[in-house]
Write an enzyme that holds these catalytic residues in place. Structure first.
Site, PDB file in Angstrom:
ATOM      1  N   GLY A  11       0.839  -1.209   0.000  1.00  7.20           N
ATOM      2  CA  GLY A  11       0.000   0.000   0.000  1.00  7.20           C
ATOM      3  C   GLY A  11       0.865   1.247   0.000  1.00  7.20           C
ATOM      4  N   ASP A 127      -0.574   2.981   8.083  1.00  4.51           N
ATOM      5  CA  ASP A 127      -1.207   2.241   9.179  1.00  4.51           C
ATOM      6  C   ASP A 127      -0.500   2.376  10.531  1.00  4.51           C
ATOM      7  OD1 ASP A 127      -2.965   1.376   7.272  1.00  4.51           O
ATOM      8  OD2 ASP A 127      -2.011  -0.574   6.987  1.00  4.51           O
ATOM      9  N   ARG A 171      -5.956  -1.244   8.827  1.00  2.00           N
ATOM     10  CA  ARG A 171      -6.034  -2.716   8.877  1.00  2.00           C
ATOM     11  C   ARG A 171      -6.304  -3.183  10.306  1.00  2.00           C
ATOM     12  NH1 ARG A 171      -1.921  -5.364   4.531  1.00  2.00           N
ATOM     13  NH2 ARG A 171      -0.356  -3.979   5.314  1.00  2.00           N
TER      14      ARG A 171
END
Ligand code: ADP
Length: 319
Positions: A11, A127, A171
């Site tokens: 990502g 994240d 996530r």
């Protein structure tokens, strides 16, 4: 002269370009040749490499995304795929690889090191889910994007006296929800690391409403569930008008913050230094405001610790 290659994988995150720039320019400063790999491990297997110079990273420090592009590559998860990649690296005469990416990309770098190829990881993910480092490149920018969205949603949710459930990325990690929730004054923060009780939340919303507070923001980390489902439950249990917003990929883009640019510049340069010192199988991080490096196996084995104190504080302050 040493040859170093750099790729971005998994990502994408704002600040990856600043990290690429730092790798390229510091490697050239140290007298190395630098190669960029397009599309992460996919490009590595396909031999999609090109030589980069000082100018090829000009005018990118402020840009989101990654000029090297990113990809997910199933073939690299196989031993055969990784051997193809090592073969390509050898054909190009590359001595070391800098991998800018998240947890999955680091596992790839670790496996590459196990095949004897020197690789160093730079944490690029919004994240903030890598335990060995306090911050990852892109997290701060994503927080500011979320914060901006909270302010806008707060305006309309206040006008209409609504409860707004805002789902953010991360996530299995609740850091974006926690930090943005605290900074944005969210009334409730729901993260995978802490248990939550929907009835308790609904009771609080009703009490606040009775007290005269006519709108509320609920931050929801995607690892817990879907914003629409939570919103429906709240609507049903409280009778309050509610809306759900899933922020999605907006969080992955945008011009990187000053913090992310400085972090990326330091980390990219450190990765090059490590390779030049003959070190391999390492990751770069930041701990207590200092740039550090750590063995990649060790770093990936550390269990992530959620900042429960900050979570508690957010809950105390949100009344
Ligand atoms: P991120 O790096 O953002 O966590 P992914 O988990 O999708 O993203 O991983 C990016 C890429 O890294 C994968 O597409 C794959 O090529 C490689 N990768 C992930 N896990 C492994 C693994 N266990 N072994 C080898 N390569 C891996």
């Amino acid at each position: 002269m040493k040859k170093i290659a750099v790729l971005t994988s998994g990502g994408d995150s704002p600040g990856m370009n600043a990290a690429i720039r730092a790798v390229v320019r510091s490697a050239i400063y140290h007298g190395c040749k630098v190669y960029g790999v397009n599309r992460g491990y996919r490009g590595l297997i396909d031999g999609d490499l090109f030589e980069m110079d000082l100018a090829s990273v000009g005018d990118i420090i402020h840009r989101g995304g990654t000029i090297l592009r990113s990809a997910r590559c199933e073939e690299f998860k196989t031993e055969e795929g990784r051997k193809k990649a090592v073969n390509v690296l050898n054909v190009f005469g590359i001595d070391g690889l800098v991998v800018i990416g998240g947890d999955g990309s680091f596992q790839g770098a670790q496996k590459l090191s196990e095949l004897g190829f020197p690789a160093v990881g730079v944490p690029g993910t919004i994240d903030n889910d890598l335990a060995y480092t306090d911050y990852t490149i892109g997290f701060d920018t994503a927080l500011n994007t979320v914060l901006d969205a909270i302010s806008k949603i707060r305006d309309t949710s206040s006008s209409h006296e609504r409860v707004s459930v805002i789902e953010v990325m991360g996530r299995h990690c609740g850091d974006i929800a926690l930090y943005a929730g605290l900074a944005g004054g969210a009334e409730v923060i729901i993260v995978p690391e802490e248990d939550y009780d929907i009835d308790e939340i609904c009771k609080r919303l009703i009490q606040s409403n009775n007290r005269g507070k006519k709108h509320s923001i609920i931050m929801l980390a995607e690892g817990v569930g879907n914003a629409n489902e939570i919103m429906e439950q709240i609507k049903e249990k409280t009778g309050l008008d509610s809306r759900a917003t899933i922020l999605g990929h907006i969080q992955r883009g945008g011009t990187p913050s000053a913090f992310d640019r400085v972090l990326a510049s330091q980390m990219g340069a450190k990765a090059v230094e490590l390779l030049l010192e003959g070190k391999s199988s390492k990751v770069v991080g930041i701990k207590n405001n200092e740039i550090i490096d750590m063995d990649i196996h060790e770093a990936l084995a550390i269990e992530r610790k959620f900042n429960s104190n900050l979570y508690k504080l957010a809950s105390i302050l949100a009344k």
